[in-house]
Enzyme design. Structure first.
Site, PDB file in Angstrom:
ATOM      1  N   ASP A 179       0.852  -1.187   0.000  1.00  0.00           N
ATOM      2  CA  ASP A 179       0.000   0.000   0.000  1.00  0.00           C
ATOM      3  C   ASP A 179       0.890   1.240   0.000  1.00  0.00           C
ATOM      4  O   ASP A 179       1.858   1.320   0.783  1.00  0.00           O
ATOM      5  CB  ASP A 179      -0.903  -0.004   1.233  1.00  0.00           C
ATOM      6  CG  ASP A 179      -1.897   1.143   1.215  1.00  0.00           C
ATOM      7  OD1 ASP A 179      -2.904   1.026   0.501  1.00  0.00           O
ATOM      8  OD2 ASP A 179      -1.643   2.146   1.903  1.00  0.00           O
ATOM      9  N   ILE A 180       0.568   2.184  -0.886  1.00  0.00           N
ATOM     10  CA  ILE A 180       1.313   3.435  -0.927  1.00  0.00           C
ATOM     11  C   ILE A 180       0.863   4.299   0.241  1.00  0.00           C
ATOM     12  O   ILE A 180      -0.334   4.576   0.407  1.00  0.00           O
ATOM     13  CB  ILE A 180       1.078   4.169  -2.258  1.00  0.00           C
ATOM     14  CG1 ILE A 180       1.511   3.284  -3.430  1.00  0.00           C
ATOM     15  CG2 ILE A 180       1.830   5.496  -2.286  1.00  0.00           C
ATOM     16  CD1 ILE A 180       1.209   3.868  -4.785  1.00  0.00           C
ATOM     17  N   ASP A 223      -4.864   2.354  -4.157  1.00  0.00           N
ATOM     18  CA  ASP A 223      -3.404   2.458  -4.124  1.00  0.00           C
ATOM     19  C   ASP A 223      -2.771   1.177  -3.568  1.00  0.00           C
ATOM     20  O   ASP A 223      -1.599   1.177  -3.200  1.00  0.00           O
ATOM     21  CB  ASP A 223      -2.985   3.660  -3.281  1.00  0.00           C
ATOM     22  CG  ASP A 223      -3.465   3.549  -1.833  1.00  0.00           C
ATOM     23  OD1 ASP A 223      -4.468   2.843  -1.603  1.00  0.00           O
ATOM     24  OD2 ASP A 223      -2.846   4.149  -0.945  1.00  0.00           O
TER      25      ASP A 223
END
Length: 358
Positions: A179-180, A223
């Protein structure tokens, strides 16, 4: 007067008793036919020779006329038929027909014209069919490539052969979630188009890493990025392949910067366990995973720290001899309670690397 005749093979005799001679004399006339016979024989030979010569000239003349008017056109038509057959069989350009150079207004000319017209129509029909087949093949390849972009190749082949539900259980697979971090803050600083473009660049680089390590990308959600090792084709080193990709993802994300020039970062979680993988639904289907191991991998990511790779104890057991891992300790995991987790730091140096450092 008395006349009598006598003839044999070679002569002709005539006897005549004239009254004026008072029967005292008999006049006999003999004509030798040998010379006349020879002349008649020679005449017959000359006539026969003349007839023969005339016949020869007539035959030769007839043959010349037939050769030019009939035989040669028929032979050319035969060659044209052979050339036409080869052209159609090998899908070549139309050949130059010998018969086309001959202008005729008789029955043979009608046959030649009909042949050329028939070949033209057949060649045109074959060309159009070939073009349609080529276009269909291109579209089929595009469809298959599109299908391969959605599904693993083995699953795509299985789906083409047996449409319907596809579900397989895998006893061992390693799942990665990434996950960003601070994606919400990033979204408020750039336009939606720029945001999608940046995500595309990041996830495309992750896709290349997955392909390099022989892993299967499952999906992206916002994301978040999900990838798995060990399916649809089982492999014994699935945990190692996922670990290597996680370490490469950490290095890859540093190439991208935010609008304020701050370096982007990611949070990664990994878990190993049994899963069910398959394709469900009739429309917009995709290859997905189900099972408790998937939920734990997601929790490893969500309960991790920025810039770290958190792995479960089951994954740790598969990596501890080849990778550097630090024990995080007991973590309270939502829906699972307390779990012991580890931080994946790097791959253990080889013997050669260790000697170089010392």
């Amino acid at each position: 007067m008395f006349i009598s005749t006598l003839h044999s093979r070679d002569r002709y005799d005539v006897a005549c008793n004239l009254l004026s001679l008072k029967d005292e004399y008999l006049v006999v006339i003999r004509h030798d036919a040998d010379q006349i016979k020879q002349e008649v024989h020679f005449f017959i030979i000359r006539i026969a020779g003349l007839v023969l010569i005339i016949s020869i000239f007539v035959v030769i003349g007839t043959m010349i006329v037939l050769e030019k008017m009939v035989i040669t056109p028929i032979l050319n038509l035969r060659l044209d038929l052979i050339a036409a057959g080869k052209s159609i069989y090998k899908n070549q350009e139309p050949p130059k027909f010998y018969s086309a150079s001959t202008q005729r207004h008789d029955e043979l000319g009608d046959v030649i014209s009909a042949f050329i017209q028939m070949f033209t129509q057949i060649h045109q029909a074959i060309t159009e069919r070939q073009q349609a087949e080529d276009a269909l093949r291109v579209e089929k390849e595009k469809s298959e490539q599109l299908l391969l972009n959605i599904l693993p190749q083995a699953i795509a082949e299985q789906l083409k052969k047996q449409p319907g539900l596809i579900a397989d259980r895998f006893e061992q697979a390693t799942i990665l979630f990434a996950d960003i971090t601070d994606f919400t803050g990033l979204a408020s600083q750039i336009s939606p188009t720029e945001l999608v473009s940046l995500l595309n660049q990041i996830f495309s680089s992750f896709d290349r890493l997955a392909e390099r390590h022989g892993l299967e990308k499952i999906k992206t959600i916002g994301d978040a990025y999900m990838v798995v090792g060990g399916l649809p084709k089982p492999r014994t080193d699935h945990a190692e392949a996922i670990a290597d990709m996680a370490l490469d993802m950490q290095q890859e994300i540093y190439r991208f910067k935010r609008e304020d020039n701050k370096i982007l970062n990611i949070r990664i979680g990994i878990n190993t366990g049994p899963v069910v993988a398959g394709v469900i639904g009739l429309k917009k289907f995709s290859y997905d995973l189900w099972g408790d191991a998937v939920n734990i991998a997601s929790r490893m990511e969500s309960h991790g720290k920025i810039g770290e790779i958190q792995v479960s104890s089951s994954t740790y057991e598969l990596l501890k001899h080849k990778y550097v891992l630090e024990k995080r300790g007991i973590v309270q995991v939502k829906g699972r309670g307390e779990m012991i987790t580890y931080w994946l730091k790097s791959r253990q140096p080889t013997a050669v690397e260790s000697q170089v450092k010392t």
